[in-house]
Design a protein around this motif. Structure first.
Motif, mmCIF file in Angstrom:
data_model
loop_
_atom_site.group_PDB
_atom_site.id
_atom_site.type_symbol
_atom_site.label_atom_id
_atom_site.label_comp_id
_atom_site.label_asym_id
_atom_site.label_seq_id
_atom_site.Cartn_x
_atom_site.Cartn_y
_atom_site.Cartn_z
ATOM 1 N N UNK A 150 0.831 -1.212 0.000
ATOM 2 C CA UNK A 150 0.000 0.000 0.000
ATOM 3 C C UNK A 150 0.861 1.257 0.000
ATOM 4 N N UNK A 151 1.866 1.251 0.870
ATOM 5 C CA UNK A 151 2.742 2.424 0.976
ATOM 6 C C UNK A 151 3.472 2.669 -0.338
ATOM 7 N N UNK A 152 4.004 1.612 -0.911
ATOM 8 C CA UNK A 152 4.731 1.744 -2.179
ATOM 9 C C UNK A 152 3.793 2.213 -3.289
ATOM 10 N N UNK A 153 2.562 1.715 -3.282
ATOM 11 C CA UNK A 153 1.591 2.096 -4.301
ATOM 12 C C UNK A 153 1.247 3.581 -4.205
ATOM 13 N N UNK A 154 0.972 4.041 -2.996
ATOM 14 C CA UNK A 154 0.630 5.451 -2.805
ATOM 15 C C UNK A 154 1.810 6.338 -3.196
ATOM 16 N N UNK A 155 3.018 5.938 -2.835
ATOM 17 C CA UNK A 155 4.200 6.728 -3.194
ATOM 18 C C UNK A 155 4.359 6.808 -4.709
ATOM 19 N N UNK A 156 4.152 5.685 -5.396
ATOM 20 C CA UNK A 156 4.277 5.681 -6.859
ATOM 21 C C UNK A 156 3.218 6.583 -7.492
ATOM 22 N N UNK A 157 1.996 6.521 -6.982
ATOM 23 C CA UNK A 157 0.924 7.370 -7.514
ATOM 24 C C UNK A 157 1.266 8.841 -7.310
ATOM 25 N N UNK A 158 1.694 9.201 -6.118
ATOM 26 C CA UNK A 158 1.990 10.601 -5.814
ATOM 27 C C UNK A 158 3.223 11.098 -6.560
ATOM 28 N N UNK A 159 4.126 10.172 -6.897
ATOM 29 C CA UNK A 159 5.317 10.542 -7.675
ATOM 30 C C UNK A 159 5.029 10.616 -9.172
ATOM 31 N N UNK A 160 3.832 10.219 -9.577
ATOM 32 C CA UNK A 160 3.502 10.225 -10.999
ATOM 33 C C UNK A 160 4.122 9.079 -11.768
ATOM 34 N N UNK A 161 4.486 8.005 -11.076
ATOM 35 C CA UNK A 161 5.109 6.840 -11.704
ATOM 36 C C UNK A 161 4.015 5.851 -12.110
ATOM 37 N N UNK A 162 3.458 6.029 -13.301
ATOM 38 C CA UNK A 162 2.328 5.215 -13.730
ATOM 39 C C UNK A 162 2.694 3.741 -13.878
ATOM 40 N N UNK A 163 3.835 3.461 -14.487
ATOM 41 C CA UNK A 163 4.255 2.060 -14.652
ATOM 42 C C UNK A 163 4.474 1.397 -13.300
ATOM 43 N N UNK A 164 5.151 2.116 -12.409
ATOM 44 C CA UNK A 164 5.394 1.564 -11.078
ATOM 45 C C UNK A 164 4.101 1.322 -10.331
ATOM 46 N N UNK A 165 3.156 2.266 -10.412
ATOM 47 C CA UNK A 165 1.879 2.115 -9.719
ATOM 48 C C UNK A 165 1.119 0.909 -10.248
ATOM 49 N N UNK A 166 1.123 0.750 -11.579
ATOM 50 C CA UNK A 166 0.418 -0.399 -12.154
ATOM 51 C C UNK A 166 1.056 -1.708 -11.721
ATOM 52 N N UNK A 167 2.374 -1.760 -11.713
ATOM 53 C CA UNK A 167 3.063 -2.998 -11.333
ATOM 54 C C UNK A 167 2.805 -3.353 -9.874
ATOM 55 N N UNK A 168 2.826 -2.360 -8.999
ATOM 56 C CA UNK A 168 2.584 -2.624 -7.572
ATOM 57 C C UNK A 168 1.150 -3.069 -7.362
ATOM 58 N N UNK A 169 0.203 -2.404 -8.029
ATOM 59 C CA UNK A 169 -1.206 -2.782 -7.897
ATOM 60 C C UNK A 169 -1.428 -4.210 -8.384
ATOM 61 N N UNK A 170 -0.782 -4.550 -9.499
ATOM 62 C CA UNK A 170 -0.924 -5.917 -10.041
ATOM 63 C C UNK A 170 -0.361 -6.946 -9.061
ATOM 64 N N UNK A 171 0.780 -6.638 -8.485
ATOM 65 C CA UNK A 171 1.391 -7.552 -7.509
ATOM 66 C C UNK A 171 0.521 -7.688 -6.266
#
Length: 245
Positions: free
Chosen positions: A210-231
């Motif tokens: 959750x923490x990593x996902x929120x950080x990726x979203x707030x950083x604008x890292x779309x690929x990272x957010x998608x990968x974390x959500x998928x995992x």
């Protein structure tokens, strides 16, 4: 929760689920949405639903229609009406009668793989959209607050606050259609999760995701957010398959 005599401010927990119904099926659609609120645990057992005036305005229906909906829920043993200064419509705690076997019977007709795949598509999509379009300060603060609540949640309240975090992310992606579909599929996921135990180790792992996902979203890292959500979705799916398959 708000009172009839108080300011009519919408309950932020419910904005992702409650929306104006379409003309023609007002009663049925309002019943469906309030059932989602109860099934998702957005208003815990023992707490009061928003005031009738507020609910009617959010759903775009008359208070007469709303009272018909609430009467059905009361007949089904899901809510109760209390009179007096601190009265209102209160959600009843879910009965434990029947235990795990009863819950298994309730979800026996659910296509688990279909539910899990659809959930993954929606969550991954929502995470990517939020990151790609960047959240403004106000929406970013809402997401951070939803995350904070999961970190501070007692074990018995964790799943409700976890649900709220994911609903917040879905709502913030900017697609009301996606939000509505996610609320529906998340209700099904929660029915499945009710069949398995809460595992502290899994919750700790989920919190790191959750923490990593929120950080990726707030950083604008779309690929990272998608990968974390998928995992993250894959972890939940593995547990459900392990316990229920």
């Amino acid at each position: 929760m708000s009172r009839d005599e108080g300011p009519n401010v919408p309950d932020e927990r419910l904005t992702a689920v409650l929306r104006p119904v379409r003309a023609g099926n007002g009663f049925e659609e309002a019943l469906e949405q309030i059932l989602q609120v109860v099934r998702l645990g957005l208003v815990p057992g023992g707490e009061r639903l928003p005031a009738e005036r507020e609910l009617a305005e959010q759903l775009g229906i008359s208070r007469v229609t709303l009272r018909e909906v609430l009467r059905v829920l009361q007949d089904q043993g899901l809510v109760e009406s209390r009179r007096g200064r601190y009265g209102g419509t209160f959600v009843l705690a879910r009965a434990d009668a029947g235990g795990e076997d009863e819950l298994r019977r309730r979800v026996a007709a659910v296509d688990i793989e279909d539910v899990l795949r659809f959930r993954e598509v929606l969550e991954v999509g929502a995470a990517g959209l939020c990151a790609a379009h960047r959240l403004d300060a106000e929406r970013g603060a809402r997401l951070r607050e939803a995350l904070r609540r999961t970190h501070e949640a007692p074990l018995g309240d964790y799943r409700r606050l976890d649900t709220l975090l994911h609903l917040t992310l879905a709502e913030l992606c900017g697609s009301p259609s996606l939000t509505a579909q996610y609320a529906a599929v998340r209700a099904q996921v929660n029915e499945l999760l009710d069949c398995i135990p809460l595992l502290v180790r899994n919750l700790e792992h989920s919190q790191r995701q959750h923490t990593a996902l929120v950080e990726a979203v707030l950083d604008g890292d779309a690929d990272g957010a998608r990968n974390i959500a998928r995992e993250h979705c894959a972890g939940t799916a593995a547990l459900l398959r392990g316990f229920l398959a």
